[in-house]
Design an enzyme around this catalytic site. Structure first.
Site, PDB file in Angstrom:
ATOM      1  N   LYS B  82      -2.917   0.557   9.400  1.00 50.73           N
ATOM      2  CA  LYS B  82      -3.099   0.585   7.787  1.00 50.73           C
ATOM      3  C   LYS B  82      -2.412  -0.549   7.402  1.00 50.73           C
ATOM      4  O   LYS B  82      -1.189  -0.775   7.891  1.00 50.73           O
ATOM      5  CB  LYS B  82      -2.534   1.946   7.664  1.00 50.73           C
ATOM      6  CG  LYS B  82      -2.680   2.430   5.936  1.00 50.73           C
ATOM      7  CD  LYS B  82      -2.068   3.714   5.707  1.00 50.73           C
ATOM      8  CE  LYS B  82      -2.109   4.154   4.208  1.00 50.73           C
ATOM      9  NZ  LYS B  82      -2.019   5.383   4.038  1.00 50.73           N
ATOM     10  N   SER B 157      -5.231   8.688   1.325  1.00 48.94           N
ATOM     11  CA  SER B 157      -4.943   7.352   1.138  1.00 48.94           C
ATOM     12  C   SER B 157      -5.379   6.152   2.396  1.00 48.94           C
ATOM     13  O   SER B 157      -5.822   4.985   2.137  1.00 48.94           O
ATOM     14  CB  SER B 157      -3.727   6.540   0.703  1.00 48.94           C
ATOM     15  OG  SER B 157      -2.658   7.132   1.688  1.00 48.94           O
ATOM     16  N   SER B 181      -2.748  12.005   3.633  1.00 45.84           N
ATOM     17  CA  SER B 181      -3.465  10.676   3.617  1.00 45.84           C
ATOM     18  C   SER B 181      -4.101  10.618   4.938  1.00 45.84           C
ATOM     19  O   SER B 181      -4.828   9.586   5.018  1.00 45.84           O
ATOM     20  CB  SER B 181      -2.664   9.847   3.174  1.00 45.84           C
ATOM     21  OG  SER B 181      -2.549   9.759   1.817  1.00 45.84           O
TER      22      SER B 181
END
Lengths: 93, 493, 486
Positions: B82, B157, B181
């Site tokens: 990420k 997210s 997330s």
């Protein structure tokens, strides 16, 4: 509830919103705060606030110099640098 | 399992075996995934940066290490990070214009540990800006498509990591979870995703959203993939004083010995607050419960009475922490700086206003409000008191049950744009994931069925440091189901 | 010297100080970067100090130990649990946009410090609290036109902020408090005390009220004072400014002011460093600091003899006057030096006189600290011994001291080389005395007629003839004997 002073919050947070954005945020924040105000329905008197999920104790590090600083490397990502100093518009104290 | 050649969806253990047995090299494996990214990611936008050269160099190093017999189970395995894990010398944007030019000068501990294990970084995945969002529509680099239906959101997210793994562009990927997330995008994309106990994985070098909630975790297809990654990611880090020093020998060797069904089937609680009024997915959860029951698990109805307060408390606490965590973005030392600032104030205001997107600004302002004079007790302190009540609910429940089963999200992946104008409705996406975040508990989402062709997820929540029970129960469930072996049609292996 | 400051008639000043003590840790309070002073800009600012994305603070054990040491020295409560908070404001020398400090739960609670006042009295000043925090960086204003440069080497240096109650009433009291604090932290070895390098800085909260009243007036805060003299003058000026303002019908505004030593005035700060709302809240990157009794006991065992105990010892054991005892113990380096001289010379009072007199004056003239004194305690001790054994006179001892200071060799070599040995040969001295008496019959007559003052004339003549080397006591005795005869 008194209207949220968006201009004041923007000053504290150093944000600049135009009028349309201010109006939009005014509405959003009013709804967000109304949503979080559900909390007020719960009686929490006497409840110790929980700041950290594991409620640990601060660990301490020995007083040793462990970092070697490479300013050129750090400053290669800086927007404005001269003679090793970060530059900002003139500050009057 | 015998795999003649690696596919996009081959489990990590089989990939590692193939590497050890020289059936393929890490370079071939890496090339395979880089090619898939080149072929498929145009439609998905799951990557912000693809580090091709670096990945191939890492792959070559891994091949030498494999040849030298010094490999770990992750050596030579391609992964994705990420884009909020700092990677030395690589762009680390956090999905924000603010950091669109930020080349991190150091590695996050998670990155360093996975590098040291020999994993190969394919690139950095798209995300909601500063991890604020549940749909991955809040990225400066554009929204991410859901591989099951690219007109729908992948969740957020960590939407880029979820989409990349679901589409077979990376075998596994790291993510972070502050209020859901990892778990919600895992559910939306038909993946396994785990958020470990708060403090299990170091936060050093993870761009902070809400410090008392942020936790790094993993996306994969099955619990063995999750365990293999966590084995290398977890453990105390002297650079993060909030990282836990509770050792877990079982987890540490989970890359070598993948989780198997538990010796004793657990007692699982079903919190009534999570099921009342549940429409979409109720049947799939019921079916999952029957699978687990058939495998020996016992179920008990429980109550977590303060659950409805989780979303309000979360948005105050996360907002407050975020509002000051994001003060360092001031256009002085790194990151976006406005053109020709007239004075200091102008530098701050324009740099920040240009650099942050609308949702980030909303959260900063919400947090600033909650911390400001006159509101601190009514909002921030109150939210922390509720946080304790929510944690107490869980602690009481875990006196009676080993794990808790809930839906992961209120529905399936929704069409892009559906909730974009309604922050409150978007916040409700996290209704089932936020309570465990507030309590710091480990929680995992597993695929448990489909609704209208879109994946559904179930959430298992464990007691603090109860990752083993989660992963073993997950292994049990995946032994008896095959939802995790379904892959989106648009991205054939 | 200017005329001593007097608070305007009918008014009383109320003063509280916040002293920022830079702790002498090797590394910073929350990072492993060096704290050494004087490095090139930003060469000692690591990723944590720069507030780069993703970095985290880790607390330095030694900073905690030093804070506890200070707390014990002022008789304060050491809080078993204290919390680090974020103080939020934007300023370019504050990289994270917040300062990590302790707001509601500081590590050190209430204590006290006894201060020696100029009139010889002592005053006990209450200390509200002392807390740990990180220092900010520095701004360089004059290097680039229209721009300010930021050096973050100092960012993250450990500070102990010591907050006093508003117990001080005059600028001199405030300076005496700051001086005593300066001595204390150096005794404890927790700060190098280097004021010129900013190792100790002081903010003064000043208000005035009509004498005899008890409600507090509105106060102003004068920031960043880093010398005893500037502190005193800034407060003097601020008291006068406030009184003039009120007497001319104005009101004092709560504000932060800066002292300009060149103009000797204070002016309101224009910077936006100050916020009306710092939004303090517990830093979620740090857990509560828990201090055990065992830790406190360990630190207590390392406490040195504190200034108050040392003063009492000088007074009671060495027999020094209060003034000397206070003067000598203010600075531990001075006290250590004095004790070495007293030991080497065997005479504490003479040692005190020399340290407070000649040595201190010479150090002041040369702007040197006692650690850099070219005259060692052993040499000064020998010099005093030579006075005591009457090898040299006190007067000529000053000449020897100057030679020592200039590096002319050891005490005995200087005395011999320059022929400064006192003339104590009674035969030679008696001959000289008789010569002088014989040469000055007029003065002899005056003396014998009862003009005692003329005695000094004879002393002067003999001293002149011996170039000052006559043993004064012996000379007196001989003169009286010779003049008294016949």
């Amino acid at each position: 509830m008194a209207a949220i002073d968006i201009a004041h919050l923007c000053r504290l947070a150093q944000l600049a919103l135009d009028d349309a954005e201010t109006r939009a945020v005014q509405g959003d924040l009013a709804r967000i705060i109304a949503m979080v105000d559900q909390m007020q329905a719960v009686d929490t008197s006497g409840i110790e606030p929980l700041a950290h999920p594991l409620e640990g104790v601060q660990r301490l590090r020995p007083d040793l110099v462990t970092e070697t600083v490479e300013p050129a490397r750090y400053q290669s990502i800086a927007p404005a640098v001269e003679d090793g100093l970060y530059l900002v518009p003139r500050v009057v104290e | 399992m015998s795999t003649p050649e690696p596919t996009a969806f081959t489990p990590l253990a089989a990939l590692a075996r193939g590497l050890r047995e020289r059936r393929w090299s890490s370079r071939e494996l890496t090339r395979h995934f880089l090619d898939r990214i080149a072929r498929h990611d145009g439609a998905l936008r799951s990557f912000i940066t693809v580090t091709e050269e670096r990945a191939l160099a890492q792959a070559d190093a891994a091949d030498r290490r494999l040849a030298a017999g010094a490999a770990t189970p992750l050596t030579g395995i391609p992964i994705a990070h990420k884009d909020l894990f700092c990677t030395d010398g690589v762009l680390t944007t956090c999905g924000s214009r603010m950091l669109a030019n930020f080349t991190a000068p150091y590695d996050a501990t998670v990155v360093a540990r996975l590098d040291a294990a020999g994993a190969v970084t394919l690139g950095k995945t798209n995300m909601d800006e500063f991890a604020m969002g549940s749909s991955n529509e809040n990225s400066w680099f554009g929204p991410v498509g859901n591989p099951w239906d690219p007109t729908r959101v992948p969740g957020g997210s960590s939407g880029g990591s979820a989409a990349a793994v679901a589409a077979g562009l990376a075998p596994v990927a790291t993510g972070t979870d502050t209020g859901g997330s990892i778990r919600q995008p895992a559910a939306f994309c038909g993946l396994a995703g785990i958020k470990p106990t708060y403090g299990r994985v170091s936060r050093y070098g993870m761009v902070a959203f809400a410090s008392s909630l942020d936790q790094a975790g993993v996306f994969g297809h099955d619990v063995a993939d999750l365990a293999a990654m966590l084995a290398f990611m977890c453990g105390h880090d002297p650079l993060d004083s909030t990282s836990s020093d509770v050792p877990d020998p079982w987890l540490m060797q989970a890359a070598d010995t993948p989780p198997a069904a538990p010796a004793r089937a657990p007692v699982i609680g079903l919190p009534r607050e999570y099921f009342s009024g549940l429409g979409t997915g109720a049947d799939a959860l019921d079916a999952a419960r029957r699978v687990l029951e058939a495998a020996g698990c016992r179920f008990r109805d429980i109550s977590l009475p303060h659950s409805p307060m989780a979303i309000p408390a979360y948005y105050i606490i996360a907002g407050a922490e975020a509002s000051t965590n994001l003060s360092r973005y001031d256009g002085v030392r790194f990151g976006h700086r406005c053109e020709n600032p007239q004075n200091l104030e102008d530098l701050y205001r324009r740099s920040r206003t240009e650099g942050f997107g609308m949702e980030v600004k909303r959260r900063i302002l919400t947090g600033t409000y909650a911390l400001s004079v006159g509101y601190f007790d009514a909002y921030y302190v109150k939210a922390q008191q509720l946080r304790r009540l929510i944690q107490n609910d869980f602690l009481a429940a875990f006196a009676d049950v080993d794990l808790i089963l809930t839906p992961t999200a209120p529905g399936v992946a929704f069409p892009r744009g559906d909730l974009a104008d309604d922050p409150i409705a978007m916040y409700q996406q996290d209704i089932f994931t936020v309570p465990a975040s507030l309590a710091g508990l480990p929680a995992m989402s597993l695929p448990c069925g489909f609704h209208a062709g879109l994946p559904l997820g179930l959430q298992l929540i464990g007691p603090h440091f109860g990752e083993r029970a989660l992963l073993e129960t997950g292994a049990l469930f995946q032994r008896d189901t095959d939802w995790h072996r379904r892959h989106p049609e648009g991205f054939p292996a | 010297m200017s005329t001593p400051f007097v608070t305007p008639r009918g008014w009383e000043a109320v003063i509280g100080l916040e002293v920022h003590v830079q702790l002498a840790t090797r590394s910073k309070i929350f990072s492993g970067a060096s704290t050494a002073f004087g490095a090139a800009p930003n060469t000692q600012a690591c990723a944590v100090d720069l507030g780069l994305p993703g970095v985290l603070p880790v607390l330095n054990l030694e900073a905690v130990r030093m804070a506890v040491k200070f707390g014990l020295a002022i008789g304060a409560v050491i809080h078993a649990r204290s919390v680090f908070d974020r103080k939020n404001y934007f300023y370019p020398d504050l990289p994270k946009g917040y300062q990590i400090s302790q707001f509601q739960q500081p590590v050190v609670g209430a204590g006290r410090l006894t201060v020696g006042l100029p009139d010889g009295q002592e005053k006990t000043v209450r200390i509200t609290r002392a807390h740990l925090e990180e220092d900010a960086g520095k701004s360089v204003h004059d290097a680039f036109p229209g721009l300010t440069g930021i050096d973050l080497n100092r960012a993250g240096t450990a500070l102990l902020e010591v907050v006093s109650e508003p117990d001080l009433r005059t600028p001199a009291e405030a300076a005496a408090y700051f001086r005593r604090m300066h001595g204390l932290v150096r005794y404890l070895g927790i700060c190098d005390g280097n004021l010129a390098e900013g190792s100790m800085r002081c903010d003064a909260n000043v208000s005035v009220r009509p004498a005899g009243t008890t409600t507090l007036g509105e106060r102003t805060e004068i920031k960043n004072l880093n010398s005893f003299r500037f502190l005193e003058r800034a407060i003097e000026h601020e008291i006068e400014r406030q009184v003039e303002l009120i007497e001319s019908g104005g009101t004092v505004r709560r504000e932060t002011r800066l002292y300009d030593p060149d103009r000797n005035e204070t002016r309101a700060m224009r910077s936006k460093e100050l916020s009306d709302d710092y939004r303090y809240f517990p830093d979620p990157d740090l857990m509560p600091l828990v201090i055990t009794e065992a830790f406190i006991d360990d630190v207590r065992a390392t406490l040195p003899e504190l200034p108050e105990a040392r003063r009492a010892r000088y007074r009671d054991t060495l027999g020094l006057p209060d003034y000397d005892a206070a003067w000598l113990t203010d600075d531990p380096a001075v006290a250590d030096y004095f004790e070495a001289v007293a030991h080497a010379s065997g005479d504490a009072k003479l040692a005190a006189n020399w340290v407070m007199g000649e040595l201190s004056a010479a150090l002041n003239r040369a702007e040197r600290s006692i650690a850099d004194s070219p005259v060692t305690p052993a040499a000064l001790g020998t010099l005093i011994q030579r006075i005591r054994d009457e090898t040299i006179s006190s007067k000529l001892a000053k000449t020897v001291f100057e030679a020592l200071w200039a590096g002319a060799g050891d005490v005995d070599t200087i005395i011999e080389a320059r022929g400064l040995r006192q003339v104590s040969d009674s035969g030679a001295l008696e001959a000289l005395v008789r010569q002088v008496v014989a040469d000055n019959p007029g003065q002899v007559a005056q003396y014998r007629a009862g003009k005692d003052k003329v005695f000094g004339f004879f002393v002067g003549q003999v001293m002149k003839a011996t170039q000052g080397k006559a043993n004064p006591k012996q000379l007196n005795d001989l003169l009286r004997e010779v003049l008294g005869s016949d």
